[in-house]
Write an enzyme that holds these catalytic residues in place. Structure first.
Site, PDB file in Angstrom:
ATOM      1  N   HIS A   1     -29.618  64.513  10.116  1.00 23.06           N
ATOM      2  CA  HIS A   1     -30.887  63.920  10.539  1.00 23.06           C
ATOM      3  C   HIS A   1     -31.948  65.017  10.558  1.00 23.06           C
ATOM      4  O   HIS A   1     -33.073  64.792  10.129  1.00 23.06           O
ATOM      5  CB  HIS A   1     -30.729  63.281  11.916  1.00 23.06           C
ATOM      6  CG  HIS A   1     -31.909  62.493  12.371  1.00 23.06           C
ATOM      7  ND1 HIS A   1     -32.426  61.452  11.639  1.00 23.06           N
ATOM      8  CD2 HIS A   1     -32.676  62.581  13.486  1.00 23.06           C
ATOM      9  CE1 HIS A   1     -33.458  60.926  12.278  1.00 23.06           C
ATOM     10  NE2 HIS A   1     -33.639  61.603  13.401  1.00 23.06           N
TER      11      HIS A   1
ATOM     12  N   LYS B   1     -35.411  66.584   5.135  1.00 24.60           N
ATOM     13  CA  LYS B   1     -36.701  66.432   5.835  1.00 24.60           C
ATOM     14  C   LYS B   1     -37.532  67.709   5.771  1.00 24.60           C
ATOM     15  O   LYS B   1     -38.743  67.670   6.009  1.00 24.60           O
ATOM     16  CB  LYS B   1     -36.477  66.040   7.299  1.00 24.60           C
ATOM     17  CG  LYS B   1     -36.007  64.609   7.502  1.00 24.60           C
ATOM     18  CD  LYS B   1     -35.935  64.272   8.980  1.00 24.60           C
ATOM     19  CE  LYS B   1     -35.469  62.844   9.220  1.00 24.60           C
ATOM     20  NZ  LYS B   1     -34.019  62.668   8.942  1.00 24.60           N
TER      21      LYS B   1
ATOM     22  N   GLU C   1     -27.565  67.815  17.230  1.00 25.17           N
ATOM     23  CA  GLU C   1     -26.793  67.387  16.057  1.00 25.17           C
ATOM     24  C   GLU C   1     -25.805  68.455  15.615  1.00 25.17           C
ATOM     25  O   GLU C   1     -24.644  68.149  15.320  1.00 25.17           O
ATOM     26  CB  GLU C   1     -27.734  67.032  14.909  1.00 25.17           C
ATOM     27  CG  GLU C   1     -27.019  66.448  13.707  1.00 25.17           C
ATOM     28  CD  GLU C   1     -27.965  65.931  12.638  1.00 25.17           C
ATOM     29  OE1 GLU C   1     -27.488  65.258  11.697  1.00 25.17           O
ATOM     30  OE2 GLU C   1     -29.193  66.200  12.740  1.00 25.17           O
TER      31      GLU C   1
ATOM     32  N   PHE D   1     -35.100  56.987  18.258  1.00 24.74           N
ATOM     33  CA  PHE D   1     -35.466  56.824  19.658  1.00 24.74           C
ATOM     34  C   PHE D   1     -34.780  55.572  20.210  1.00 24.74           C
ATOM     35  O   PHE D   1     -34.709  54.538  19.542  1.00 24.74           O
ATOM     36  CB  PHE D   1     -36.976  56.672  19.807  1.00 24.74           C
ATOM     37  CG  PHE D   1     -37.756  57.957  19.645  1.00 24.74           C
ATOM     38  CD1 PHE D   1     -37.125  59.185  19.596  1.00 24.74           C
ATOM     39  CD2 PHE D   1     -39.135  57.932  19.550  1.00 24.74           C
ATOM     40  CE1 PHE D   1     -37.832  60.365  19.463  1.00 24.74           C
ATOM     41  CE2 PHE D   1     -39.870  59.107  19.407  1.00 24.74           C
ATOM     42  CZ  PHE D   1     -39.211  60.320  19.364  1.00 24.74           C
TER      43      PHE D   1
ATOM     44  N   HIS E   1     -40.393  63.548   7.887  1.00 28.87           N
ATOM     45  CA  HIS E   1     -39.577  62.482   8.488  1.00 28.87           C
ATOM     46  C   HIS E   1     -40.143  61.136   8.044  1.00 28.87           C
ATOM     47  O   HIS E   1     -41.196  60.703   8.522  1.00 28.87           O
ATOM     48  CB  HIS E   1     -39.602  62.618  10.003  1.00 28.87           C
ATOM     49  CG  HIS E   1     -38.576  61.783  10.702  1.00 28.87           C
ATOM     50  ND1 HIS E   1     -37.905  60.746  10.089  1.00 28.87           N
ATOM     51  CD2 HIS E   1     -38.107  61.825  11.979  1.00 28.87           C
ATOM     52  CE1 HIS E   1     -37.071  60.196  10.938  1.00 28.87           C
ATOM     53  NE2 HIS E   1     -37.167  60.836  12.083  1.00 28.87           N
TER      54      HIS E   1
ATOM     55  N   CYS F   1     -35.896  55.345  13.844  1.00 29.37           N
ATOM     56  CA  CYS F   1     -35.702  56.143  12.631  1.00 29.37           C
ATOM     57  C   CYS F   1     -34.304  56.009  12.040  1.00 29.37           C
ATOM     58  O   CYS F   1     -34.006  56.617  11.005  1.00 29.37           O
ATOM     59  CB  CYS F   1     -36.024  57.607  12.919  1.00 29.37           C
ATOM     60  SG  CYS F   1     -37.764  57.836  13.392  1.00 29.37           S
TER      61      CYS F   1
END
Length: 415
Positions: free
Chosen positions: A305, A337, A316, A403, A342, A165
Site C-alpha cells: 500500500h 505510489k 505495513e 480509512f 495515491h 482507498c
C-alpha cells in the site's frame, strides 16, 4: 462444490504516469514521477499545492460533447480504461455470451467534482434550488459500472464496492468470488477516482495526510523514506478482466497471470490510523497466501500500500516482518505510489495491474525518491532506485488499505 480457476485476460490503465497500459508500465519501469503543481484550481490559499494529475486527457477524444457533459471525470476515466481492458481481453467478440459477464467497480469518492460544483453554484445563486438533472448520475459511485455495462451490453453482476482507498481491491476480491463460484464467466473489474479538487485536497490536507513538499513535487512521494511527510493525491483508473480459466483457454485468450486468493480484514482500531503493529494487514496477507494453497516462503514480491505516510509505512512493513519472519528479507517490496501518487479508490486496481505485470515480465518496478534510510523501519528489499529490477516473480501480493481500517491483500501467480 468445485471452485473454478480465475485468470487475468485483460488490462487497462489511465494514470498520472501514462494513459494506456503500455505507457503506464513503461513509466513504472523507468521510475517516472507523475507529481507536479496542481493545475485544476488556484492553490494559493492551500497548504498542499501538489498532486499527481492525469496529463493529456481530453474528453473530446473519447466522448461526444453531449455525452461528455453528463459524465463526471471519474466515470470518464473508468470507461476509457475499461474499453482498453475489454479490447485487450478480446471480449469485443460478438459471439461471447454477455449475460455471463459482469462489471464490479470501486471508488472511494465518486463524482466529488460534480458535487462540489453544484454546491458552489447553489450558494452563488442565493439558495435557489436549480440543480442539473445530471447531478445524481454524475455523482453516485456506482454509475461507472452502469455505463460500462450499458456500452458493452454486459448483463452479469453489476455493482460498486466502497472501502475508501481499498475500494477497487475489494472489488477485485468480489469479482474473483463471482467467477470461482460459477456466478459469472468473466468480470470487468477495477476502480476510478478524480478527487483532485478544492474539497478533496483541502479535506485531506486538514487531516495532515498530504505531503506539503510543494517546492519539489516530483520527489514528494517518498514511501519508506525517513523524511516522508504524507501522501501525494493521484487520480485515474485501473481495470482488469478476470475470467474463468477453462473459458479463457477455450477461446484462446492471452493470460497474464492467475488470481489465486485474497484476504479481507479490519483493523478495528482507529478510523484513520492503521494498527501500529500492522495486525490487520498481516492477517489479510496470511489469508491470501493460505487461500492460494501456497507457503509464505513462496511469496516473491509485494506491491505494498506504501502511501508515504509516517504511520502507514511503518505499520505495513511491521506486519510484513511479523508474518514472513526471515523470508521477509527475500521479498521484493515496492510502492508504485512513489510514482503515481495515491490514486485513492483506483489504487487497488492500478497496483494489482502492476503486480500482475511484474509476474508476467519477471520485473519489479522501483520505489523512487529514496534519500534517507529510516532506522525505525525494518531493513527489507524496498526496490529503491530509478529503474525496474529483473527477478523471478512466480507469486505476488498486492495490498490496499483504507480509512475505516479496511484491509485487502490480493494474490496472483504465474501460469
Amino acid at each position: 462444490m468445485e471452485l473454478k480457476r480465475v485468470v487475468v485476460t485483460g488490462l487497462g490503465a489511465l494514470t498520472p504516469v501514462g494513459i494506456g497500459l503500455s505507457e503506464y508500465w513503461k513509466s513504472l519501469t523507468n521510475g517516472v514521477s507523475g507529481a507536479s503543481l496542481i493545475t485544476r484550481f488556484d492553490t494559493e490559499q492551500f497548504k498542499c499545492k501538489i498532486a499527481c494529475e492525469v496529463k493529456g486527457f481530453d474528453t473530446a477524444n473519447y466522448f461526444d460533447r453531449k455525452e461528455g457533459r453528463t459524465l463526471d471525470l471519474f466515470t470518464q476515466y473508468g470507461m476509457v480504461a475499461a474499453d482498453e481492458a475489454i479490447a485487450d481481453a478480446g471480449m469485443l467478440d460478438e459471439t461471447i455470451d454477455r449475460s455471463r459477464i459482469g462489471v464490479i467497480w470501486g471508488s472511494g469518492m465518486g463524482g466529488v467534482r460534480s458535487f462540489q460544483d453544484e454546491a458552489m453554484d447553489f450558494q452563488k445563486g442565493g439558495g435557489v434550488p436549480r440543480f442539473s438533472p445530471f447531478l445524481v448520475p454524475r455523482t453516485i459511485t456506482d454509475i461507472c459500472a452502469g455505463y460500462i455495462s450499458i456500452k458493452h451490453r454486459l448483463q452479469g453482476p453489476n455493482y460498486v464496492t466502497t472501502a475508501a482507498c481499498a475500494s477497487s481491491g475489494v472489488a477485485i476480491a468480489n469479482a474473483f468470488d463471482n467467477i470461482r463460484l460459477g456466478k459469472a464467466t468473466a468480470i470487468v473489474v477495477g476502480g476510478s477516482e478524480a478527487a483532485i479538487t478544492e474539497m478533496g485536497i483541502g479535506g485531506f490536507a486538514s487531516m495532515r495526510a498530504l505531503s506539503t513538499r510543494n517546492d519539489d513535487p516530483q520527489t514528494a512521494s517518498r514511501p519508506f523514506d525517513k523524511e516522508r511527510d504524507g501522501f501525494v493525491m493521484g487520480e485515474g483508473a485501473g481495470v482488469l478482466v478476470l475470467e474463468e480459466y477453462e473459458h479463457a483457454k477455450a477461446r484462446g485468450a492471452h493470460i497474464y497471470a492467475e488470481m489465486t486468493g485474497y484476504g479481507l480484514t479490519a483493523d478495528a482500531y482507529h478510523i484513520t490510523a492503521p494498527h501500529p503493529d500492522g495486525a490487520g494487514a498481516m492477517e489479510a496477507m496470511r489469508i491470501a497466501v493460505e487461500e492460494s494453497g501456497m507457503r509464505l516462503e513462496d511469496v516473491d514480491h509485494i506491491n505494498t500500500h506504501g502511501t508515504s505516510t509516517p504511520m502507514g509505512d511503518k505499520a505495513e512493513t511491521t506486519g510484513i516482518v511479523n508474518l514472513f519472519g526471515d523470508h521477509a528479507q527475500h521479498i521484493a517490496i515496492n510502492s508504485t505510489k512513489s510514482m503515481t501518487g495515491h490514486m485513492m479508490g483506483a489504487a487497488g486496481a492500478a497496483e494489482a495491474i502492476a503486480a500482475v505485470l511484474a509476474i508476467h515480465h519477471d520485473m519489479v518496478p522501483p520505489t523512487i525518491n529514496h534519500f534517507t534510510d529510516d532506522p525505525d523501519l525494518p531493513a527489507l528489499d524496498y526496490t529503491f532506485g530509478s529503474k525496474a529490477v529483473s527477478r523471478h516473480v512466480g507469486f505476488a501480493l498486492s495490498n490496499a488499505f483504507g480509512f475505516g481500517g479496511h484491509n485487502v491483500s490480493l494474490a496472483f501467480r504465474k501460469i
